[in-house]
Design an enzyme around this catalytic site. Structure first.
Site, PDB file in Angstrom:
ATOM      1  N   ARG A 144     -50.700 126.167 -57.506  1.00 49.50           N
ATOM      2  CA  ARG A 144     -50.456 127.601 -57.738  1.00 49.50           C
ATOM      3  C   ARG A 144     -50.665 128.422 -56.467  1.00 49.50           C
ATOM      4  NH1 ARG A 144     -52.799 128.085 -63.892  1.00 49.50           N
ATOM      5  NH2 ARG A 144     -50.812 127.563 -64.848  1.00 49.50           N
TER       6      ARG A 144
ATOM      7  N   LYS B 152     -44.376 121.616 -82.783  1.00 51.26           N
ATOM      8  CA  LYS B 152     -44.285 122.431 -83.994  1.00 51.26           C
ATOM      9  C   LYS B 152     -43.084 123.370 -84.008  1.00 51.26           C
ATOM     10  CE  LYS B 152     -49.219 122.925 -84.842  1.00 51.26           C
ATOM     11  NZ  LYS B 152     -50.231 123.956 -84.646  1.00 51.26           N
TER      12      LYS B 152
ATOM     13  N   GLY C  71     -46.345 129.994 -71.531  1.00 51.08           N
ATOM     14  CA  GLY C  71     -46.342 131.027 -72.575  1.00 51.08           C
ATOM     15  C   GLY C  71     -45.368 132.151 -72.264  1.00 51.08           C
TER      16      GLY C  71
HETATM   17  P1  AMP Z   1     -45.382 121.589 -77.376  1.00 47.68           P
HETATM   18  O1  AMP Z   1     -46.645 121.999 -76.722  1.00 47.68           O
HETATM   19  O2  AMP Z   1     -45.069 122.307 -78.641  1.00 47.68           O
HETATM   20  O3  AMP Z   1     -44.214 121.586 -76.420  1.00 47.68           O
HETATM   21  O4  AMP Z   1     -45.597 120.094 -77.877  1.00 47.68           O
HETATM   22  C1  AMP Z   1     -45.809 119.049 -77.002  1.00 47.68           C
HETATM   23  C2  AMP Z   1     -46.449 117.923 -77.739  1.00 47.68           C
HETATM   24  O5  AMP Z   1     -45.601 117.482 -78.783  1.00 47.68           O
HETATM   25  C3  AMP Z   1     -46.700 116.736 -76.860  1.00 47.68           C
HETATM   26  O6  AMP Z   1     -48.097 116.556 -76.743  1.00 47.68           O
HETATM   27  C4  AMP Z   1     -46.044 115.590 -77.593  1.00 47.68           C
HETATM   28  O7  AMP Z   1     -46.821 114.419 -77.612  1.00 47.68           O
HETATM   29  C5  AMP Z   1     -45.883 116.139 -78.994  1.00 47.68           C
HETATM   30  N1  AMP Z   1     -44.803 115.447 -79.708  1.00 47.68           N
HETATM   31  C6  AMP Z   1     -43.515 115.374 -79.365  1.00 47.68           C
HETATM   32  N2  AMP Z   1     -42.831 114.586 -80.232  1.00 47.68           N
HETATM   33  C7  AMP Z   1     -43.725 114.149 -81.149  1.00 47.68           C
HETATM   34  C8  AMP Z   1     -43.627 113.304 -82.286  1.00 47.68           C
HETATM   35  N3  AMP Z   1     -42.456 112.753 -82.654  1.00 47.68           N
HETATM   36  N4  AMP Z   1     -44.765 113.085 -83.004  1.00 47.68           N
HETATM   37  C9  AMP Z   1     -45.946 113.635 -82.647  1.00 47.68           C
HETATM   38  N5  AMP Z   1     -46.091 114.441 -81.570  1.00 47.68           N
HETATM   39  C10 AMP Z   1     -44.997 114.702 -80.832  1.00 47.68           C
END
Ligand code: AMP
Length: 389
Positions: free
Chosen positions: A38, A198, A369
């Site tokens: 950074r 999610k 974010g």
């Molecule tokens: P995000 O912070 O919402 O972008 O989510 C990222 C996280 O989603 C990572 O830690 C991944 O391991 C998890 N992830 C992605 N695909 C899957 C899956 N099929 N099952 C469980 N976790 C997942």
């Protein structure tokens, strides 16, 4: 609306207050910086400002000291590192406001680094008096901290009411240029690839991007909420049951624009190297941890024919081999597509790095974010507050 850029300002002889993102990771104890990424990212704007002949005040938060002075979250180690990278002295201020700090006003060519803004609760509270005190230190304000632009704090919004000109730094300018281009004036076809854990984290992003893109590719755990809503079996895969009605709604409004995984890599356990297989329908007791080869091929074909690609979130549990296969394959496809590619920070950035293709991506956002809020179509307070061109 275009915002004033640091390049539009006459900085000669002025005292410039630059909000930077020096929220660096520190080893326990707070003395050793474990990644100076950074600090390096801010160097072009810092060097540009110094070349224009201004006295430069740099300000940042670091960690979450919750309004109290905490020596483990001091910016002192950053001052040492910055001096080394700039090849010139950097004065460390004992605080960020007050007469002692005002007395350290930098002369042209000099750099003063203020102590952690969040040692004062007034920073996050966007307190008017604290904002006024920060503004009193300078003639001109520059914000180069895109990662905190979605927060209305004293140093990102409040103090701007007390300065005559507030401009975007070079990093901030680049963020706005590429995120703006991809979402407001994209070369077509324009696609978005969304993944991650999610649906609930990315509802607004899906809704906003569906107005912009020609195709929306969804992978990662969030895909299974959509598949379940469509009546498919999802076994033990991560599903947000309370979001099933919303997923149905989104599917009907997106229609043919939406592409979901057609096959999956499943395992019985959530662990690296767990025995796995490729399936098109997920049996009870199995969980999908990555997109399958047919999905990779279908997504790659869409990526190859795109002119603009917006990507946020991994296609599977990319932290555990071999469930990184889908994410790495798509990172390579995006990098090789020749399209304008804009990638959100955080996990997508890690995936791009582990695929070894960072230099072939048009723009990797420095703010996780903040870039998500931007892609949701929200106005970032720290950007809105800047002076219009
Ligand atoms: P995000 O912070 O919402 O972008 O989510 C990222 C996280 O989603 C990572 O830690 C991944 O391991 C998890 N992830 C992605 N695909 C899957 C899956 N099929 N099952 C469980 N976790 C997942």
């Amino acid at each position: 609306m275009a915002k004033l850029s640091i390049r539009d300002l006459d900085l000669k002889g002025k005292t410039v207050f630059m909000r930077v993102d020096f929220n660096v990771p520190l080893a326990p104890g707070g003395q050793e910086i474990t990644s100076d990424k950074r600090i390096r990212a801010a160097l072009p704007t810092i060097q540009y400002a110094l070349e224009q002949g201004c006295g430069l005040i740099l300000a940042s938060h670091l960690g979450r000291p919750k309004g109290k002075r905490n020596p483990e979250m001091s910016l002192q180690p950053v001052a040492v590192k910055l001096a080394e990278l700039l090849g010139k002295p950097v004065t460390m201020a004992p605080d960020c406001v007050g007469p002692e700090v005002a007395a350290l006003k930098p002369k042209p060519g000099e750099v003063l680094l203020l102590e952690n803004l969040r040692f004062h609760a007034e920073e996050e509270a966007n307190d008017a008096e604290f904002s006024r005190q920060l503004a009193a230190l300078c003639d001109v304000y520059v914000n180069d901290a895109f990662g905190t632009a979605h927060r209305a704090h004293a140093s990102t919004v409040g103090m701007i009411s007390y300065v005559s000109q507030a401009a975007a730094g070079l990093l901030m300018d680049k963020e706005l240029q590429w995120l703006g281009k991809a979402t407001q004036n994209p070369d077509r076809p324009c696609i978005a690839i969304l993944g991650g854990a999610k649906v609930s984290d990315k509802i607004e992003v899906i809704q906003n991007l569906s107005k912009v893109v020609d195709r929306l590719l969804i992978g990662g755990a969030m895909a299974y909420t959509f598949l379940k809503a469509r009546g498919e079996t999802t076994g033990k895969s991560l599903v947000e049951d309370d979001k099933l009605p919303l997923a149905s709604e989104l599917m009907s409004s997106l229609g043919d624009k939406l592409m979901l995984p057609a096959d999956h890599v499943v395992a019985e356990e959530f662990k690296a190297d767990a025995p796995h297989e490729v399936v098109t329908s997920i049996a009870d007791g199995k969980m999908a941890l990555d997109i399958g080869p047919a999905t990779i091929a279908a997504f790659e074909a869409v990526i190859r024919s795109s002119k603009t690609i917006i990507w946020n979130g991994p296609m599977g549990v990319f932290e555990m081999k071999p469930f990184d296969t889908g994410t790495v394959a798509l990172a390579k496809a995006v990098a090789g597509s020749g399209a304008v590619s804009v990638v959100g920070g955080g996990d997508s950035e890690k995936a791009i790095k582990s695929a070894g293709v960072s230099d072939k991506i048009t723009h990797v956002s420095t703010g996780g974010g903040a870039s998500l809020e931007y892609l949701s179509g929200l106005e970032l307070p720290g950007v809105a507050a800047l002076t219009e061109k």
